[in-house]
Design an enzyme around this catalytic site. Structure first.
Site, mmCIF file in Angstrom:
data_model
loop_
_atom_site.group_PDB
_atom_site.id
_atom_site.type_symbol
_atom_site.label_atom_id
_atom_site.label_comp_id
_atom_site.label_asym_id
_atom_site.label_seq_id
_atom_site.Cartn_x
_atom_site.Cartn_y
_atom_site.Cartn_z
ATOM 1 N N GLU A 118 -9.638 -7.917 -3.911
ATOM 2 C CA GLU A 118 -8.967 -7.333 -5.151
ATOM 3 C C GLU A 118 -8.770 -8.880 -6.247
ATOM 4 O O GLU A 118 -7.785 -8.734 -6.996
ATOM 5 C CB GLU A 118 -7.810 -6.840 -4.942
ATOM 6 C CG GLU A 118 -7.632 -5.455 -3.933
ATOM 7 C CD GLU A 118 -8.354 -4.249 -4.569
ATOM 8 O OE1 GLU A 118 -8.793 -4.727 -5.846
ATOM 9 O OE2 GLU A 118 -8.622 -3.424 -3.952
ATOM 10 N N HIS A 141 -0.221 -6.868 -3.316
ATOM 11 C CA HIS A 141 -0.678 -5.595 -3.301
ATOM 12 C C HIS A 141 -0.463 -5.006 -1.846
ATOM 13 O O HIS A 141 -1.105 -5.880 -0.815
ATOM 14 C CB HIS A 141 -2.331 -5.579 -3.674
ATOM 15 C CG HIS A 141 -2.848 -4.535 -3.228
ATOM 16 N ND1 HIS A 141 -2.444 -3.051 -3.538
ATOM 17 C CD2 HIS A 141 -4.052 -4.123 -2.241
ATOM 18 C CE1 HIS A 141 -3.360 -2.384 -2.977
ATOM 19 N NE2 HIS A 141 -4.279 -2.763 -2.112
ATOM 20 N N HIS A 143 -0.060 -1.559 0.933
ATOM 21 C CA HIS A 143 -0.223 -0.085 1.365
ATOM 22 C C HIS A 143 1.040 0.665 1.713
ATOM 23 O O HIS A 143 1.147 0.838 2.759
ATOM 24 C CB HIS A 143 -1.312 0.142 2.153
ATOM 25 C CG HIS A 143 -2.725 -0.235 1.645
ATOM 26 N ND1 HIS A 143 -3.827 -0.254 2.199
ATOM 27 C CD2 HIS A 143 -3.270 -0.883 0.484
ATOM 28 C CE1 HIS A 143 -4.871 -0.694 2.003
ATOM 29 N NE2 HIS A 143 -4.528 -0.900 0.617
ATOM 30 N N GLU A 172 20.682 1.143 -5.976
ATOM 31 C CA GLU A 172 20.040 -0.223 -5.907
ATOM 32 C C GLU A 172 18.892 -0.159 -6.682
ATOM 33 O O GLU A 172 18.224 -1.143 -7.230
ATOM 34 C CB GLU A 172 19.765 -0.560 -4.407
ATOM 35 C CG GLU A 172 20.906 -0.799 -3.619
ATOM 36 C CD GLU A 172 21.894 -2.033 -3.702
ATOM 37 O OE1 GLU A 172 21.094 -3.191 -3.562
ATOM 38 O OE2 GLU A 172 22.968 -2.008 -4.021
ATOM 39 N N HIS A 213 -3.538 5.154 -3.132
ATOM 40 C CA HIS A 213 -3.915 3.803 -2.422
ATOM 41 C C HIS A 213 -2.910 2.830 -2.157
ATOM 42 O O HIS A 213 -2.557 2.290 -0.985
ATOM 43 C CB HIS A 213 -5.049 3.105 -3.521
ATOM 44 C CG HIS A 213 -5.575 1.892 -2.979
ATOM 45 N ND1 HIS A 213 -6.819 1.448 -3.245
ATOM 46 C CD2 HIS A 213 -4.998 0.762 -2.426
ATOM 47 C CE1 HIS A 213 -7.320 0.349 -2.530
ATOM 48 N NE2 HIS A 213 -5.770 -0.155 -1.967
HETATM 49 O O1 2HA Z 1 -7.696 -6.082 0.835
HETATM 50 O O2 2HA Z 1 -5.973 -3.634 0.287
HETATM 51 O O3 2HA Z 1 -7.309 -2.754 -1.694
HETATM 52 C C1 2HA Z 1 -7.698 -4.746 1.167
HETATM 53 C C2 2HA Z 1 -7.317 -3.766 0.170
HETATM 54 C C3 2HA Z 1 -8.225 -3.556 -0.897
HETATM 55 ZN ZN ZN Z 2 -5.533 -1.860 -0.946
#
Ligand code: 2HA
Ligand code: ZN
Length: 265
Positions: A118, A141, A143, A172, A213
């Site tokens: 990414e 980033h 998930h 909060e 995502h």
């Molecule tokens: O790095 O999360 O979006 C792996 C991921 C791709």
């Molecule tokens: Zn990801």
């Protein structure tokens, strides 16, 4: 570099690996999910290797980032491995002086590792942050299950609706993430296009939620950035818990939200 790691680099590497461990423990980093980058300033890098590693091309010239160093997670790396072995899973990269390429300055010398898949999104975001919000040097980033789940519900794929849920589920959230999230409609991961869409989402928010995502959050340091993710996840969890129990959550009232907005910290 290993022997000469500056105190700052030790601290930042320690904070990044701590956060990576928490992302894994919270169930937000299955397999190689997620990636982290930190923009470093020259004075924060008191030592790095003298050798001149090969210059790798960037898909698009990043003039604003020319000469900057970044600590980034390597591609195909597990967050739980970043937590356990940061020096083997984090890369130090330097953007070339003309912004057209980058060099990998690995803490342990020559490496086959490459930066996160990414990286196009991370660099787009850092370009915007460097120009408009320079104190924000960290991009994470991850998930976040609860937040991804919200975006699997078509009627919630709307920025206003999402933020009314997130800010209404806990005081909060209103206090610490007052602008909520920017919503990024589904786009191919790893692409420059999703990076550009995320930049638009982050111009007025500290976090951008990628449909189906995960989340991109920015902050001044790794801990603050983790807190943003954690607070948003709390709100989403409360919403789902109420719904799972068969109730429609009431949410904070407009009056309560306005009162919270006036609090000073
Ligand atoms: O790095 O999360 O979006 C792996 C991921 C791709
Ligand atoms: Zn990801």
């Amino acid at each position: 570099m290993d022997r000469e790691l500056s105190l700052f680099m030790k601290n930042i590497t320690g904070d990044v690996s701590a956060v990576a461990g928490w992302l894994w423990q919270r169930g937000w980093a299955e397999r190689n999910a997620g990636n982290i980058s930190v923009r470093l300033t020259e004075d924060e890098l008191t030592s790095f290797p003298d050798e001149q590693p090969v210059l790798l091309p960037l898909p698009k010239r990043c003039e604003i980032l020319a000469g900057f160093h970044f600590l980034v997670t390597a591609t195909n790396t597990r967050m739980r491995d970043v937590a356990a072995r940061p020096l083997e899973t984090l890369l130090l990269i330097r953007i070339s002086d003309d912004g057209t390429g980058y060099q990998i300055l690995s803490p342990t010398g020559e490496t086959a590792l490459r930066p996160t898949s990414e990286m196009p999104a991370h660099l787009c975001i850092h370009e915007m942050l460097t120009a408009k919000r320079p104190s924000h040097k960290v991009v994470i980033h991850t998930h976040v299950t609860e937040l991804i789940a919200l975006t699997q519900i078509r009627e919630l794929c709307d920025e206003q609706r999402l933020n009314s849920i997130l800010l209404g589920m806990h005081p909060e959230t209103r206090i610490f993430v007052p602008d909520g999230v920017g919503f990024v409609p589904y786009t191919l991961p790893g692409s420059r296009a999703i990076g550009e869409a995320t930049v638009r989402a982050l111009e007025n928010h500290s976090a951008g939620l990628w449909e189906k995502h995960g989340l991109f959050a920015t902050g001044r340091d790794p801990m603050e950035t983790f807190d943003i993710i954690d607070v948003l996840a709390k709100s989403a969890s409360v919403w789902f818990m109420c719904r799972s129990a068969g109730y429609e959550p009431e949410g904070l009232t407009e009056e309560q939200l306005d009162e919270l907005a006036k609090l000073k910290f």
